[in-house]
Enzyme design. Structure first.
Site, short mmCIF file in Angstrom:
data_model
loop_
_atom_site.label_atom_id
_atom_site.label_comp_id
_atom_site.label_asym_id
_atom_site.label_seq_id
_atom_site.Cartn_x
_atom_site.Cartn_y
_atom_site.Cartn_z
N HIS A 130 0.90 -1.40 -0.40
CA HIS A 130 0.18 0.17 -0.03
C HIS A 130 1.30 1.40 -0.02
O HIS A 130 1.56 1.59 0.64
CB HIS A 130 -0.63 0.35 1.45
CG HIS A 130 -1.72 1.38 1.00
ND1 HIS A 130 -1.54 1.77 2.37
CD2 HIS A 130 -3.31 1.21 0.72
CE1 HIS A 130 -3.01 3.27 2.14
NE2 HIS A 130 -3.48 2.14 1.77
N ASP A 188 -5.99 14.98 -5.84
CA ASP A 188 -5.71 13.77 -5.77
C ASP A 188 -6.75 13.44 -4.62
O ASP A 188 -7.76 13.43 -3.69
CB ASP A 188 -4.46 14.00 -4.23
CG ASP A 188 -4.21 12.72 -3.60
OD1 ASP A 188 -5.00 11.77 -4.48
OD2 ASP A 188 -3.76 12.17 -2.68
N LYS A 238 -19.47 7.93 -14.95
CA LYS A 238 -18.15 8.18 -15.19
C LYS A 238 -16.83 7.87 -13.93
O LYS A 238 -16.48 7.48 -14.69
CB LYS A 238 -18.08 9.57 -15.07
CG LYS A 238 -19.39 10.05 -15.98
CD LYS A 238 -19.47 11.27 -16.40
CE LYS A 238 -21.19 11.97 -16.86
NZ LYS A 238 -21.60 13.28 -16.72
N GLY A 320 -7.32 21.33 -3.64
CA GLY A 320 -6.49 20.92 -3.07
C GLY A 320 -6.13 22.46 -2.16
O GLY A 320 -5.21 21.64 -1.44
P1 NAI Z 1 -11.40 13.86 -0.64
O1 NAI Z 1 -12.45 13.72 -1.46
O2 NAI Z 1 -11.16 14.36 1.11
O3 NAI Z 1 -10.31 14.82 -1.50
C1 NAI Z 1 -10.61 14.99 -3.04
C2 NAI Z 1 -9.40 16.75 -3.76
O4 NAI Z 1 -10.35 17.84 -3.70
C3 NAI Z 1 -8.79 16.48 -2.87
O5 NAI Z 1 -7.51 17.45 -3.69
C4 NAI Z 1 -9.12 18.00 -2.17
O6 NAI Z 1 -7.99 18.85 -2.36
C5 NAI Z 1 -10.19 18.64 -3.07
N1 NAI Z 1 -10.94 19.19 -2.88
C6 NAI Z 1 -12.15 19.20 -1.19
N2 NAI Z 1 -12.43 19.96 -0.70
C7 NAI Z 1 -13.04 21.21 -1.73
C8 NAI Z 1 -13.32 22.00 -1.63
N3 NAI Z 1 -14.42 22.21 -1.46
N4 NAI Z 1 -12.98 22.71 -2.90
C9 NAI Z 1 -11.69 21.96 -3.82
N5 NAI Z 1 -11.23 21.46 -3.78
C10 NAI Z 1 -11.73 20.33 -2.65
O7 NAI Z 1 -10.14 12.61 -1.34
P2 NAI Z 1 -9.97 11.33 -0.67
O8 NAI Z 1 -11.06 11.34 -2.39
O9 NAI Z 1 -11.18 10.43 0.10
O10 NAI Z 1 -9.26 9.95 -0.72
C11 NAI Z 1 -8.32 10.65 0.66
C12 NAI Z 1 -7.06 9.84 0.04
O11 NAI Z 1 -7.26 9.00 0.09
C13 NAI Z 1 -5.52 10.64 -1.32
O12 NAI Z 1 -4.96 11.34 -0.64
C14 NAI Z 1 -5.62 9.33 -2.21
O13 NAI Z 1 -4.52 9.02 -2.97
C15 NAI Z 1 -5.92 8.37 -0.84
N6 NAI Z 1 -5.94 6.93 -1.72
C16 NAI Z 1 -5.59 6.17 -1.66
C17 NAI Z 1 -5.56 4.26 -2.17
C18 NAI Z 1 -4.28 3.83 -2.08
O14 NAI Z 1 -4.69 2.40 -1.48
N7 NAI Z 1 -2.77 4.24 -1.66
C19 NAI Z 1 -6.87 3.65 -1.88
C20 NAI Z 1 -7.82 5.19 -1.89
C21 NAI Z 1 -7.24 6.51 -1.79
#
Ligand code: NAI
Length: 363
Positions: A130, A188, A238, A320
């Site tokens: 991971h 992200d 999508k 972000g």
């Molecule tokens: P999230 O839903 O919290 O945010 C997604 C994106 O939307 C971010 O870039 C955030 O800054 C942006 N965002 C959120 N609210 C905003 C707003 N009000 N205005 C503008 N932009 C906004 O992120 P999510 O989908 O929960 O993912 C969290 C982390 O989990 C990520 O770092 C992802 O890489 C990681 N992840 C890693 C996995 C792995 O297996 N390595 C699997 C799934 C996720």
């Protein structure tokens, strides 16, 4: 549990920990579990970064799992890593199931060097554990004046659009671009409405989740994080299409298990996970003037900030931005960490029976 508002919430106790202390605590715990210092150091750096950005689903909360996985042999402690250059702009970093954050970062460094030399790099990291929050990788590329794209596989826990059975993982994708003045723009996301870690976070805080995140075992929307059977893709078909493409690019392209055949995080904790990650790094200089490029991103950010907020919003953030604001605040003032996690990190404990053999949706 039906409505978020009706659930009695037991808020977790939070302590503020300065980044250097959290780094040391996580590194020490991972070393105690068996990881070599250099690898534990890199993994700890990554996890502190995630928590600093407010990505608590991929920060210190994961250490307990990693420690058990390391202690039980699920991570190769002395990985025989190898970068196979397959063309002027392509390559595979063979990671030998080393510690995800460590080997993914080594692969990234190869990709950065290649993109600087040839203008673009498409580099796969093959057979890793991971790798955490993808922001960490793409932000580093953007700090070196490259556009960074990263995507990876994740354990199957999502229903395909129109389906009731699990097929794909939360397959995240991240992008970053350099700016003239501020920190790079980093976007992200998981291709699910929420990452599994957010449900894990809600479980640990005993908080309800919105009914758009996940379904129960009958395929019905649920607000109870303890009832979650599968996650939902973003934006229906999508998001479902996007998670398929992430799986093709970071899994099938690298000859790795794909779709529902991707390994589960908890099921076989004693075995390597064989996950894939793909980087696509682009040097903007090969397309336009670098200063102009960075200047225009700065302008975009300024213009987005000037957009009139909709009802109920105070301002428009660039994608972000909230994570970057968290980063600046938490690095200066301390990172909020759940007290039970802080106590665990301060203890000598390594669990051997918390995660192993459990399904994808174990706590
Ligand atoms: P999230 O839903 O919290 O945010 C997604 C994106 O939307 C971010 O870039 C955030 O800054 C942006 N965002 C959120 N609210 C905003 C707003 N009000 N205005 C503008 N932009 C906004 O992120 P999510 O989908 O929960 O993912 C969290 C982390 O989990 C990520 O770092 C992802 O890489 C990681 N992840 C890693 C996995 C792995 O297996 N390595 C699997 C799934 C996720």
């Amino acid at each position: 549990m039906k409505e978020a508002e009706t659930i009695s919430v037991m808020p977790a106790e939070i302590v503020k920990v300065m980044p250097a202390e959290l780094q040391q605590l996580i590194q020490t715990k991972l070393e105690h579990a068996g990881l070599h210092t250099e690898q534990a150091n890199e993994a700890a750096k990554h996890l502190v970064f995630a928590d600093s950005c407010g990505i608590h689903s991929h920060g210190a909360v994961r250490v307990d799992y990693y420690a058990e996985q390391i202690a039980k042999g699920g991570v190769t402690l002395d990985p025989e890593v190898r970068f196979e250059k397959t063309g002027a702009s392509t390559g595979i970093f063979h990671a030998d199931n080393g510690m995800g954050q460590y080997v993914a970062n080594l692969g990234l460094q190869e990709a950065i060097q290649m993109a600087k030399e040839s203008g673009i790099a498409v580099v796969g990291v093959s057979q890793m554990s991971h790798s955490g929050a993808l922001s960490y990788y793409v932000k580093q590329a953007a700090e070196q004046d490259l556009i960074g794209i990263a995507m990876c596989q994740s354990d199957p826990m999502v229903v395909p659009f129109g389906g009731a059975d699990i097929y794909y993982g939360t397959n995240p994708i991240a992008f970053a671009a350099p700016r003239k003045e501020g920190a790079p723009v980093v976007f992200d996301m998981a291709t699910t409405v929420q990452a599994w870690g957010k449900i894990l976070d809600a479980r640990s805080k005993n908080q309800a989740i919105p009914n758009t995140w996940a379904v129960d075992e009958n395929g019905n929307a649920t607000t109870d994080p303890h009832d979650v059977h599968a996650l939902l893709p973003i934006a229906g078909p999508k998001g479902y299409g996007l998670m398929m493409m992430v799986d093709i690019l970071s899994g099938i392209l690298l000859g790795l298990p794909f779709g529902k055949h991707v390994s589960s995080m908890y099921d076989k904790i004693t075995e390597g996970r064989n996950l894939g990650q793909l980087y696509i790094l682009i040097d903007p200089k090969r397309f336009t003037d670098l200063d102009l490029f960075k200047e225009r991103i700065e302008t975009t950010v300024a213009e987005l900030h000037q957009v009139k907020p909709a009802n109920g919003f105070k301002q428009v953030f660039y994608p972000g931005e909230i994570n970057q604001l968290n980063y600046e605040k938490y690095q200066a003032e301390g990172i909020p960490v759940e007290k039970n996690i802080y106590e665990y990190l301060n203890s000598e404990t390594i669990h051997f029976d918390q995660y192993g053999g459990k399904g994808a949706f174990a706590e």
